[in-house]
Design an enzyme around this catalytic site. Structure first.
Site, PDB file in Angstrom:
ATOM      1  CG  ASP A 106      -1.884   1.182   1.237  1.00  0.00           C
ATOM      2  OD1 ASP A 106      -2.755   1.227   0.350  1.00  0.00           O
ATOM      3  OD2 ASP A 106      -1.761   2.070   2.100  1.00  0.00           O
ATOM      4  CB  SER A 107       0.187   4.743  -0.922  1.00  0.00           C
ATOM      5  OG  SER A 107      -1.028   4.968  -0.227  1.00  0.00           O
ATOM      6  CE1 TYR A 165       3.192   5.667  -3.080  1.00  0.00           C
ATOM      7  CE2 TYR A 165       2.097   3.883  -4.253  1.00  0.00           C
ATOM      8  CZ  TYR A 165       3.172   4.355  -3.531  1.00  0.00           C
ATOM      9  OH  TYR A 165       4.237   3.515  -3.265  1.00  0.00           O
ATOM     10  N   GLY A 166      -2.053   9.632  -4.457  1.00  0.00           N
ATOM     11  CA  GLY A 166      -3.131  10.222  -5.241  1.00  0.00           C
ATOM     12  C   GLY A 166      -2.741  11.334  -6.198  1.00  0.00           C
ATOM     13  CB  CYS A 186      -2.678   1.198  -2.863  1.00  0.00           C
ATOM     14  SG  CYS A 186      -2.575   2.935  -3.384  1.00  0.00           S
ATOM     15  CB  THR A 241      -3.806   5.570  -6.095  1.00  0.00           C
ATOM     16  OG1 THR A 241      -4.738   6.335  -5.331  1.00  0.00           O
ATOM     17  CG2 THR A 241      -3.147   6.470  -7.129  1.00  0.00           C
ATOM     18  CD  GLU A 270      -0.066   7.108   5.570  1.00  0.00           C
ATOM     19  OE1 GLU A 270       0.951   6.957   6.275  1.00  0.00           O
ATOM     20  OE2 GLU A 270      -0.620   6.164   4.973  1.00  0.00           O
ATOM     21  CB  CYS A 328      -8.743   5.756  -0.647  1.00  0.00           C
ATOM     22  SG  CYS A 328      -7.106   5.944   0.104  1.00  0.00           S
ATOM     23  CB  THR A 329      -7.042   0.626   1.521  1.00  0.00           C
ATOM     24  OG1 THR A 329      -5.807   1.122   0.997  1.00  0.00           O
ATOM     25  CG2 THR A 329      -7.623  -0.402   0.553  1.00  0.00           C
ATOM     26  CG  HIS A 330      -4.928   5.782   3.506  1.00  0.00           C
ATOM     27  ND1 HIS A 330      -4.393   5.194   2.384  1.00  0.00           N
ATOM     28  CD2 HIS A 330      -3.870   6.134   4.290  1.00  0.00           C
ATOM     29  CE1 HIS A 330      -3.075   5.195   2.482  1.00  0.00           C
ATOM     30  NE2 HIS A 330      -2.734   5.745   3.623  1.00  0.00           N
TER      31      HIS A 330
END
Length: 277
Positions: free
Chosen positions: A17-18, A49-50, A80, A82, A159, A191-193
């Site tokens: 993932d990012s 990454y977006g 991720c 993206t 993050e 988005c997995t965030h």
């Protein structure tokens, strides 16, 4: 399993993932497949990454995959959105093991849940610009109405571990509050965030809007593929998971332990910071 110096070694599922977002997928894989070993890589030094170009995302994803290959994974999960949109086809052409993304599983889950045929998608600038979800949803249901919105404020909040605060609520309200004017009954967290912000997103969107987290469907797809290939872990040994990040290791470990909770309390975990570039 493969044999190394006379000892059978469990081949892991590699998840990349990012940053910390892919932990939502890792948690679900651990829940559904508790015997499987996970090797996770979060590119926290280069997140988000977006806003990056497709070429840059493909390069980063290649570097991470090249690093993870040393662990002889039996499957790679690009957790991720993206990176899935930009690099899934490229990575599949470069490796000899199955590669799973998170976009198609999420789209299938949304189509299955929606009654109005109006589905919202929120994601990074890169994911929304790629129209990957639009295409995946319309392949499944040609007449579906898709309302997409990029939310560049979300990943930096996650993050930093800022999941619930007045700042977070205001960022979510400003980013997606206007989506309530549409007859959306499903909102894909593209988005997995974003599952880290589920409570706040649900509060802003209100009742009657189902939030679709692709982690569950992605883990189910991983399970199906490994079962079909007869490669599910069968031994009763407790797997030793490995987590890598490219940036602040203390913050990454803190967020990972908070999110994974009981999934790693009884499982040995190795935390490492590699140099991949």
């Amino acid at each position: 399993m493969f044999k190394e110096s006379g000892v059978f070694v469990q081949q892991p599922i590699a998840i990349l993932d990012s940053g910390v977002g892919g932990l939502t997928v890792a948690k679900e894989v651990m829940r559904q497949l508790p015997r499987e070993k996970i090797v996770y890589f979060g590119d926290t030094a280069r997140t988000p990454y977006g806003p990056r170009s497709s070429e840059e995302i493909i390069r980063f994803t290649r570097e991470i995959v090249d690093y993870l290959i040393q662990f002889s994974p039996k499957m790679i999960v690009i957790a991720c959105n993206t990176a899935t949109a930009a690099a899934l086809g490229d990575i599949r052409a470069r490796v000899a093991v199955p590669v799973v993304g998170v976009i198609n599983p999420g789209a299938r889950a949304a189509i299955g849940r929606s009654a109005t045929g109006c589905i919202g998608v929120i994601g990074t600038e890169g994911t929304i610009k790629s129209r990957a979800y639009d295409n995946a949803l319309r392949e499944l249901s040609p007449h579906v109405e898709v309302i997409s919105e990029a939310c560049p404020l979300f990943v930096p909040l996650v993050e930093k571990g800022n999941f619930r605060s007045p700042e977070t609520y205001e960022a979510v309200r400003k980013s997606i509050g206007h989506l309530r004017m549409y007859p959306i009954d499903c909102l894909i967290l593209g988005c997995t965030h974003y599952p880290f912000l589920t409570d706040t997103i649900a509060e802003v969107m209100g009742q009657g809007v189902a939030l679709i987290n692709s982690a569950d469907e992605t883990a189910r797809e991983v399970s199906i593929i490994l079962r079909d290939q007869k490669r599910l872990a069968l031994r009763n040994d407790v797997p030793v998971h490995q987590f890598f990040c490219s940036g602040d290791s203390l913050l990454f470990k803190s967020i990972a332990q908070q999110w994974l909770g009981e999934q790693i309390e009884l499982t040995p975990v190795v935390w490492q910071v590699p140099n991949i570039v």
